[in-house]
Write a protein that holds these residues in place. Structure first.
Motif, mmCIF file in Angstrom:
data_model
loop_
_atom_site.group_PDB
_atom_site.id
_atom_site.type_symbol
_atom_site.label_atom_id
_atom_site.label_comp_id
_atom_site.label_asym_id
_atom_site.label_seq_id
_atom_site.Cartn_x
_atom_site.Cartn_y
_atom_site.Cartn_z
ATOM 1 N N SER A 176 0.825 -1.201 0.000
ATOM 2 C CA SER A 176 0.000 0.000 0.000
ATOM 3 C C SER A 176 0.866 1.261 0.000
ATOM 4 C CB SER A 176 -0.923 0.010 1.229
ATOM 5 O OG SER A 176 -1.879 -1.031 1.156
ATOM 6 N N GLU A 177 1.979 1.206 0.726
ATOM 7 C CA GLU A 177 2.874 2.360 0.794
ATOM 8 C C GLU A 177 3.850 2.351 -0.387
ATOM 9 O OE1 GLU A 177 4.354 3.524 4.790
ATOM 10 O OE2 GLU A 177 3.325 1.707 5.466
ATOM 11 N N PHE A 178 3.307 2.425 -1.593
ATOM 12 C CA PHE A 178 4.150 2.422 -2.785
ATOM 13 C C PHE A 178 5.065 3.640 -2.827
ATOM 14 C CE2 PHE A 178 0.373 4.804 -3.759
ATOM 15 C CZ PHE A 178 0.788 5.831 -4.596
ATOM 16 N N PHE A 179 4.665 4.701 -2.139
ATOM 17 C CA PHE A 179 5.450 5.933 -2.084
ATOM 18 C C PHE A 179 6.633 5.806 -1.126
ATOM 19 C CE2 PHE A 179 1.483 5.972 0.295
ATOM 20 C CZ PHE A 179 1.942 6.025 1.609
ATOM 21 N N ALA A 180 6.657 4.763 -0.294
ATOM 22 C CA ALA A 180 7.744 4.552 0.661
ATOM 23 C C ALA A 180 8.526 3.277 0.366
ATOM 24 C CB ALA A 180 7.197 4.496 2.088
ATOM 25 N N THR A 181 8.248 2.626 -0.769
ATOM 26 C CA THR A 181 8.949 1.404 -1.166
ATOM 27 C C THR A 181 9.432 1.554 -2.609
ATOM 28 O OG1 THR A 181 6.792 0.434 -1.749
ATOM 29 C CG2 THR A 181 7.703 -0.110 0.424
ATOM 30 N N PRO A 182 10.357 2.460 -2.867
ATOM 31 C CA PRO A 182 10.743 2.780 -4.249
ATOM 32 C C PRO A 182 11.287 1.597 -5.033
ATOM 33 C CG PRO A 182 12.291 3.730 -2.670
ATOM 34 C CD PRO A 182 11.114 3.262 -1.881
ATOM 35 N N LEU A 183 12.058 0.728 -4.406
ATOM 36 C CA LEU A 183 12.651 -0.387 -5.134
ATOM 37 C C LEU A 183 11.615 -1.406 -5.579
ATOM 38 C CD1 LEU A 183 15.941 -1.057 -3.118
ATOM 39 C CD2 LEU A 183 15.633 0.245 -5.226
ATOM 40 N N PHE A 184 10.431 -1.409 -4.941
ATOM 41 C CA PHE A 184 9.361 -2.319 -5.344
ATOM 42 C C PHE A 184 8.437 -1.673 -6.378
ATOM 43 C CE2 PHE A 184 10.774 -3.855 -1.238
ATOM 44 C CZ PHE A 184 10.828 -5.230 -1.432
ATOM 45 N N THR A 185 8.569 -0.366 -6.566
ATOM 46 C CA THR A 185 7.744 0.345 -7.536
ATOM 47 C C THR A 185 8.389 0.348 -8.912
ATOM 48 O OG1 THR A 185 6.849 1.761 -5.799
ATOM 49 C CG2 THR A 185 6.619 2.549 -8.055
ATOM 50 N N SER A 186 9.710 0.580 -8.961
ATOM 51 C CA SER A 186 10.409 0.604 -10.249
ATOM 52 C C SER A 186 11.909 0.505 -10.022
ATOM 53 C CB SER A 186 10.095 1.888 -11.006
ATOM 54 O OG SER A 186 10.893 1.997 -12.179
ATOM 55 N N PRO A 187 12.612 -0.266 -10.860
ATOM 56 C CA PRO A 187 14.077 -0.274 -10.774
ATOM 57 C C PRO A 187 14.663 1.105 -11.055
ATOM 58 C CG PRO A 187 13.269 -2.112 -12.118
ATOM 59 C CD PRO A 187 12.100 -1.214 -11.870
ATOM 60 N N ALA A 188 13.933 1.929 -11.832
ATOM 61 C CA ALA A 188 14.431 3.257 -12.193
ATOM 62 C C ALA A 188 14.436 4.221 -11.016
ATOM 63 C CB ALA A 188 13.598 3.830 -13.334
ATOM 64 N N SER A 221 11.197 -24.682 -5.717
ATOM 65 C CA SER A 221 11.534 -24.388 -7.106
ATOM 66 C C SER A 221 12.332 -23.093 -7.162
ATOM 67 C CB SER A 221 10.271 -24.268 -7.960
ATOM 68 O OG SER A 221 9.498 -25.443 -7.898
ATOM 69 N N PHE A 222 13.155 -22.945 -8.221
ATOM 70 C CA PHE A 222 13.998 -21.777 -8.398
ATOM 71 C C PHE A 222 13.744 -21.163 -9.770
ATOM 72 C CE2 PHE A 222 16.131 -24.831 -5.658
ATOM 73 C CZ PHE A 222 16.437 -24.069 -4.529
ATOM 74 N N PHE A 223 13.799 -19.828 -9.837
ATOM 75 C CA PHE A 223 13.515 -19.135 -11.082
ATOM 76 C C PHE A 223 14.399 -17.903 -11.211
ATOM 77 C CE2 PHE A 223 9.765 -20.749 -8.923
ATOM 78 C CZ PHE A 223 9.251 -21.670 -9.835
ATOM 79 N N PHE A 224 14.605 -17.476 -12.469
ATOM 80 C CA PHE A 224 15.284 -16.224 -12.751
ATOM 81 C C PHE A 224 14.304 -15.284 -13.445
ATOM 82 C CE2 PHE A 224 18.909 -19.075 -12.307
ATOM 83 C CZ PHE A 224 19.755 -18.311 -11.510
ATOM 84 N N ASN A 225 14.457 -14.002 -13.171
ATOM 85 C CA ASN A 225 13.508 -13.026 -13.677
ATOM 86 C C ASN A 225 14.245 -11.733 -14.032
ATOM 87 O OD1 ASN A 225 11.053 -12.019 -14.416
ATOM 88 N ND2 ASN A 225 10.114 -12.142 -12.404
ATOM 89 N N PHE A 226 13.582 -10.888 -14.836
ATOM 90 C CA PHE A 226 14.177 -9.618 -15.248
ATOM 91 C C PHE A 226 13.090 -8.542 -15.281
ATOM 92 C CE2 PHE A 226 16.602 -13.037 -17.176
ATOM 93 C CZ PHE A 226 17.892 -12.725 -16.783
ATOM 94 N N SER A 227 13.499 -7.309 -14.972
ATOM 95 C CA SER A 227 12.576 -6.175 -14.972
ATOM 96 C C SER A 227 13.300 -4.945 -15.514
ATOM 97 C CB SER A 227 12.046 -5.890 -13.561
ATOM 98 O OG SER A 227 11.475 -7.053 -12.988
ATOM 99 N N ALA A 228 12.517 -3.918 -15.865
ATOM 100 C CA ALA A 228 13.097 -2.685 -16.404
ATOM 101 C C ALA A 228 12.166 -1.524 -16.091
ATOM 102 C CB ALA A 228 13.326 -2.802 -17.904
ATOM 103 N N GLY A 229 12.697 -0.310 -16.163
ATOM 104 C CA GLY A 229 11.866 0.865 -15.896
ATOM 105 C C GLY A 229 12.530 2.139 -16.346
ATOM 106 N N ILE A 230 11.712 3.196 -16.459
ATOM 107 C CA ILE A 230 12.197 4.533 -16.779
ATOM 108 C C ILE A 230 11.432 5.534 -15.914
ATOM 109 C CG2 ILE A 230 10.579 4.734 -18.722
ATOM 110 C CD1 ILE A 230 12.691 6.535 -20.074
#
Length: 330
Positions: free
Chosen positions: A25-37, A165-174
């Motif tokens: 809910s606190e997207f404004f206080a969790t920047p790394l979970f909102t966008s890598p950018a 189980s194990f997985f690899f993932n990728f994300s991007a942002g601007i």
């Protein structure tokens, strides 16, 4: 009976529903979970953050719990346009003991423009490692019921797959931001998570791809005249597969002191999440330390069982000011 059905539904959501990401809910206080950018979007050298979320305690004997945190550094190895981060979380889902652990490394390139260098464009990518675990001994199956009674001592004939189980993932942002002053700024961005769409199925013959999650977000701060009050509207819209979520609202901040060595402020926010909840947030800032919290009031169809109770979050952010470079003595 209706309450029992709803509780049962909540407890198996993590196992049998389509895979979805966690959210705060606190997207404004969790920047790394909102966008890598948003990696490195702060004044200083280091930033450390943490968040805890706990929900559905009113309808489940084992509430959903998420623990997250991260660390960031600006100008690693003295490379000025670069910001590097580390983001981790551990999510525990209901009675089935379905857990997800994530370790991600975001890397951002920050470019500054304008005569005052106050217009920033940040482009970032993120590599992520995921581990998913489930304890099948905590689940009950239909062949363990006799005359409408459950017998936990009777072993189920269900074919249970491997529990890990194990997985690899990728994300991007601007992300782009115009910062006029410390109290006056506006920024907006878009991020895409799960670009690799990893298959999270527990059975080798099944397919359960984690869909791409797109996040469109904005943040702002505007002083109200010459007073000590700031208006801080913010919002984000996410869509993942057939699901979507809109969070929007605003916080009001009051500056108790703006002295350079004694900056203090308090804030309260009013927010809404479409078709799900309304929530309140509060926070206190002292120099480089921010401590915040929020509580969700459930407004969805589950409110019959939840009695309008949702979940709470607690967040903390600490920024370490610029570290002086070593002086070479001649």
């Amino acid at each position: 009976m209706k309450r029992l059905i709803l509780i049962s539904t909540i407890c198996v959501l993590g196992l049998f529903s389509k895979a979805q990401d966690i959210h705060f809910s606190e997207f404004f206080a969790t920047p790394l979970f909102t966008s890598p950018a948003l990696t490195g979007q702060f004044e200083g050298t280091y930033r450390f953050s943490g968040v805890i979320r706990r929900q559905w305690a009113s309808v489940s004997a084992q509430p959903f719990q998420t623990f997250g945190g991260g660390a960031e550094i600006n100008k690693p190895f003295n490379i000025k346009p670069i910001a590097l981060g580390l983001r981790v979380y551990h999510d525990y889902t209901g009675l089935s003991a379905l857990t997800t652990t994530s370790v991600a490394v975001p890397l951002a390139l920050k470019l500054r423009f304008g005569s005052a260098k106050n217009f920033t464009v940040s482009v970032a990518g993120q590599a992520e490692f995921l581990q998913r675990t489930i304890d099948f001994s905590k689940l009950s199956f239909d062949d363990q019921y006799f005359s409408n009674r459950y017998n936990r001592n009777f072993a189920s004939a269900e074919n249970s797959p491997s529990g890990t189980s194990f997985f690899f993932n990728f994300s991007a942002g601007i992300y782009v931001e115009k910062r006029i002053s410390e109290r006056k700024r506006i920024g907006a961005g878009i991020s895409s998570f799960n670009v690799a769409e990893p298959n999270l199925a527990l059975y080798a013959t099944s397919q359960e791809p984690l869909p791409i999650r797109n996040n469109i977000h904005f943040f702002s701060s505007v002083p109200l005249g010459s007073s000590n009050f700031d208006l801080m509207p913010a919002g984000q819209f996410q869509f993942q597969g057939i699901h979507d979520e809109l969070l929007i609202g605003s916080a009001f901040r009051y500056h108790l002191s703006e002295a350079s060595l004694d900056k203090r402020s308090v804030q309260i926010g009013f927010w809404g999440r479409t078709r799900d909840a309304a929530y309140l947030s509060a926070g206190f800032t002292k120099n480089n330390l921010f401590i915040g919290g929020s509580y969700d009031f459930n407004l969805s169809k589950l409110r019959t069982a939840s009695e309008y109770l949702g979940g709470w979050e607690v967040s903390i952010i600490y920024t370490l000011s610029t570290v002086r470079e070593k002086i070479k003595r001649v």
